[in-house]
Write a protein that holds these residues in place. Structure first.
Motif, PDB file in Angstrom:
ATOM      1  N   GLU A   1     -21.907 -73.929 -80.220  1.00  0.00           N
ATOM      2  CA  GLU A   1     -21.224 -73.456 -78.864  1.00  0.00           C
ATOM      3  C   GLU A   1     -22.353 -72.683 -78.078  1.00  0.00           C
ATOM      4  OE1 GLU A   1     -18.536 -74.470 -78.038  1.00  0.00           O
ATOM      5  OE2 GLU A   1     -18.217 -75.708 -80.199  1.00  0.00           O
ATOM      6  N   ARG A   2     -21.818 -72.584 -76.926  1.00  0.00           N
ATOM      7  CA  ARG A   2     -22.677 -72.065 -75.924  1.00  0.00           C
ATOM      8  C   ARG A   2     -22.917 -70.316 -76.170  1.00  0.00           C
ATOM      9  NH1 ARG A   2     -21.254 -71.271 -69.343  1.00  0.00           N
ATOM     10  NH2 ARG A   2     -23.098 -69.985 -68.856  1.00  0.00           N
TER      11      ARG A   2
ATOM     12  N   PHE B   1     -31.541 -76.768 -72.177  1.00  0.00           N
ATOM     13  CA  PHE B   1     -30.452 -76.392 -72.939  1.00  0.00           C
ATOM     14  C   PHE B   1     -30.576 -74.966 -73.396  1.00  0.00           C
ATOM     15  CE2 PHE B   1     -28.817 -80.569 -74.215  1.00  0.00           C
ATOM     16  CZ  PHE B   1     -28.681 -81.163 -72.851  1.00  0.00           C
ATOM     17  N   LEU B   2     -31.948 -74.331 -73.701  1.00  0.00           N
ATOM     18  CA  LEU B   2     -32.045 -73.142 -74.358  1.00  0.00           C
ATOM     19  C   LEU B   2     -32.580 -71.918 -73.596  1.00  0.00           C
ATOM     20  CD1 LEU B   2     -33.667 -74.707 -77.538  1.00  0.00           C
ATOM     21  CD2 LEU B   2     -31.402 -74.272 -77.243  1.00  0.00           C
ATOM     22  N   GLN B   3     -32.564 -70.760 -74.022  1.00  0.00           N
ATOM     23  CA  GLN B   3     -33.133 -69.585 -73.206  1.00  0.00           C
ATOM     24  C   GLN B   3     -33.531 -68.426 -74.375  1.00  0.00           C
ATOM     25  OE1 GLN B   3     -30.568 -68.001 -70.296  1.00  0.00           O
ATOM     26  NE2 GLN B   3     -32.187 -66.688 -69.361  1.00  0.00           N
ATOM     27  N   ALA B   4     -34.554 -67.907 -74.033  1.00  0.00           N
ATOM     28  CA  ALA B   4     -34.628 -66.677 -74.939  1.00  0.00           C
ATOM     29  C   ALA B   4     -33.717 -65.572 -74.945  1.00  0.00           C
ATOM     30  CB  ALA B   4     -36.206 -66.041 -74.662  1.00  0.00           C
TER      31      ALA B   4
ATOM     32  N   VAL C   1     -37.105 -73.701 -81.029  1.00  0.00           N
ATOM     33  CA  VAL C   1     -35.967 -73.980 -80.934  1.00  0.00           C
ATOM     34  C   VAL C   1     -35.252 -72.565 -81.657  1.00  0.00           C
ATOM     35  CG1 VAL C   1     -33.585 -75.275 -81.433  1.00  0.00           C
ATOM     36  CG2 VAL C   1     -35.597 -76.411 -80.697  1.00  0.00           C
ATOM     37  N   ILE C   2     -35.294 -72.363 -82.784  1.00  0.00           N
ATOM     38  CA  ILE C   2     -35.290 -71.313 -83.711  1.00  0.00           C
ATOM     39  C   ILE C   2     -35.251 -69.899 -82.846  1.00  0.00           C
ATOM     40  CG2 ILE C   2     -35.271 -69.986 -85.783  1.00  0.00           C
ATOM     41  CD1 ILE C   2     -36.014 -72.591 -87.452  1.00  0.00           C
ATOM     42  N   GLY C   3     -34.258 -68.907 -82.802  1.00  0.00           N
ATOM     43  CA  GLY C   3     -34.318 -67.781 -82.151  1.00  0.00           C
ATOM     44  C   GLY C   3     -33.960 -67.798 -80.678  1.00  0.00           C
ATOM     45  N   ASN C   4     -33.693 -69.232 -80.088  1.00  0.00           N
ATOM     46  CA  ASN C   4     -33.355 -69.203 -78.936  1.00  0.00           C
ATOM     47  C   ASN C   4     -31.843 -69.343 -78.639  1.00  0.00           C
ATOM     48  OD1 ASN C   4     -35.433 -69.234 -77.152  1.00  0.00           O
ATOM     49  ND2 ASN C   4     -36.254 -70.864 -78.300  1.00  0.00           N
ATOM     50  N   VAL C   5     -31.192 -69.026 -77.534  1.00  0.00           N
ATOM     51  CA  VAL C   5     -29.736 -69.198 -77.313  1.00  0.00           C
ATOM     52  C   VAL C   5     -29.219 -70.355 -76.598  1.00  0.00           C
ATOM     53  CG1 VAL C   5     -27.821 -67.938 -76.381  1.00  0.00           C
ATOM     54  CG2 VAL C   5     -29.672 -66.573 -77.372  1.00  0.00           C
ATOM     55  N   ALA C   6     -28.317 -70.977 -77.175  1.00  0.00           N
ATOM     56  CA  ALA C   6     -27.655 -72.108 -76.641  1.00  0.00           C
ATOM     57  C   ALA C   6     -27.077 -71.857 -74.976  1.00  0.00           C
ATOM     58  CB  ALA C   6     -26.795 -72.821 -77.384  1.00  0.00           C
ATOM     59  N   GLN C   7     -27.508 -72.550 -74.151  1.00  0.00           N
ATOM     60  CA  GLN C   7     -27.082 -72.338 -72.768  1.00  0.00           C
ATOM     61  C   GLN C   7     -25.725 -73.300 -72.628  1.00  0.00           C
ATOM     62  OE1 GLN C   7     -28.026 -69.523 -70.532  1.00  0.00           O
ATOM     63  NE2 GLN C   7     -28.629 -69.268 -72.729  1.00  0.00           N
ATOM     64  N   ARG C   8     -25.572 -74.239 -73.383  1.00  0.00           N
ATOM     65  CA  ARG C   8     -24.505 -75.055 -73.088  1.00  0.00           C
ATOM     66  C   ARG C   8     -24.031 -75.599 -74.552  1.00  0.00           C
ATOM     67  NH1 ARG C   8     -26.735 -79.712 -69.263  1.00  0.00           N
ATOM     68  NH2 ARG C   8     -27.685 -77.801 -68.259  1.00  0.00           N
ATOM     69  N   PRO C   9     -22.886 -76.262 -74.687  1.00  0.00           N
ATOM     70  CA  PRO C   9     -22.491 -76.820 -75.894  1.00  0.00           C
ATOM     71  C   PRO C   9     -23.594 -77.767 -76.392  1.00  0.00           C
ATOM     72  CG  PRO C   9     -20.605 -76.411 -74.565  1.00  0.00           C
ATOM     73  CD  PRO C   9     -21.861 -76.419 -73.790  1.00  0.00           C
TER      74      PRO C   9
END
Length: 221
Positions: free
Chosen positions: A107-108, A157-160, A138-146
């Motif tokens: 999930e976002r 799709f990802l952001q620190a 990828v690991i440690g980033n936050v999903a910006q969308r589902p």
């Protein structure tokens, strides 16, 4: 790694002899650029134009050095002793290797962990240019969308994760030759590692500072 080379349409013998050094140089160059990307590489180089003069001392290079040589690739070749002549060859580079996908629906706003990833194997040239194949990216980033199970991770799709939040009291460090000063201010924006945000120190004093840790920023001189 297995490398297969297909040179396309057949050419006259004299043309094959003249162009062989050029084709070999490009093939070896692409092999070196892609050998760490997967278990198998298939390189298909379009034959050089028979109307151009021979390319002496070919020195291949990638016009876009920041792009991985996968899929349809244009390779520049400098010719001659001083490399003053430049021509371009087209190649199709298919790399069979492993890449990561989501092992579950994400999930976002979710912080992505290793347990949310699984590996697949396939032709990396079929993936989007924005696809991330290395789990460390990828690991440690936050999903910006589902992100759905089985989907690849796209860079956009990802952001620190934010280390500083808007309205938070933060410490700002300024240092140079022979001095180091720290002040407390208020963050006016959210900020992730390495991002530059605005910080307020008083009613009329606002400064840009770079996030270096949780609640800590530095002013670059």
């Amino acid at each position: 790694m297995l490398v297969l080379l297909f040179l396309g349409a057949a050419q006259p013998l004299w043309a094959q002899t003249t162009d062989q050094a050029l084709v070999d140089a490009v093939q070896q160059f692409l092999y070196q650029e892609t050998q760490a990307l997967g278990q198998e590489v298939v390189i298909d180089i379009a034959p050089p134009s028979p109307h151009l003069p021979a390319c002496l001392h070919p020195s291949p290079f990638l016009p876009n050095a920041n792009q991985a040589p996968i899929g349809r690739v244009s390779v520049g070749v400098r010719c001659g002793e001083a490399g003053r002549q430049t021509r371009y060859l087209q190649a199709q580079v298919d790399v069979i290797g492993r890449y990561i996908v989501a092992s579950q629906d994400i999930e976002r706003g979710t912080l992505i962990t290793a347990a949310m990833l699984t590996q697949r194997e396939g032709n990396l040239s079929d993936l989007s240019s924005q696809a991330l194949t290395n789990e460390d990216d990828v690991i440690g980033n936050v999903a910006q969308r589902p992100i759905r199970s089985g989907s690849t991770f796209q860079a956009h799709f990802l952001q620190a994760p934010s280390l500083v939040e808007r309205g938070q009291r933060v410490t700002v460090i300024a240092e140079g030759a022979g001095f180091r000063v720290s002040r407390e201010g208020e963050a006016l924006e959210d900020g992730a590692q390495g991002q530059t945000i605005r910080v307020r120190f008083g009613p009329r004093e606002i400064m840009n500072a770079r996030v270096i840790n949780r609640g800590t920023l530095v002013v670059d001189f």
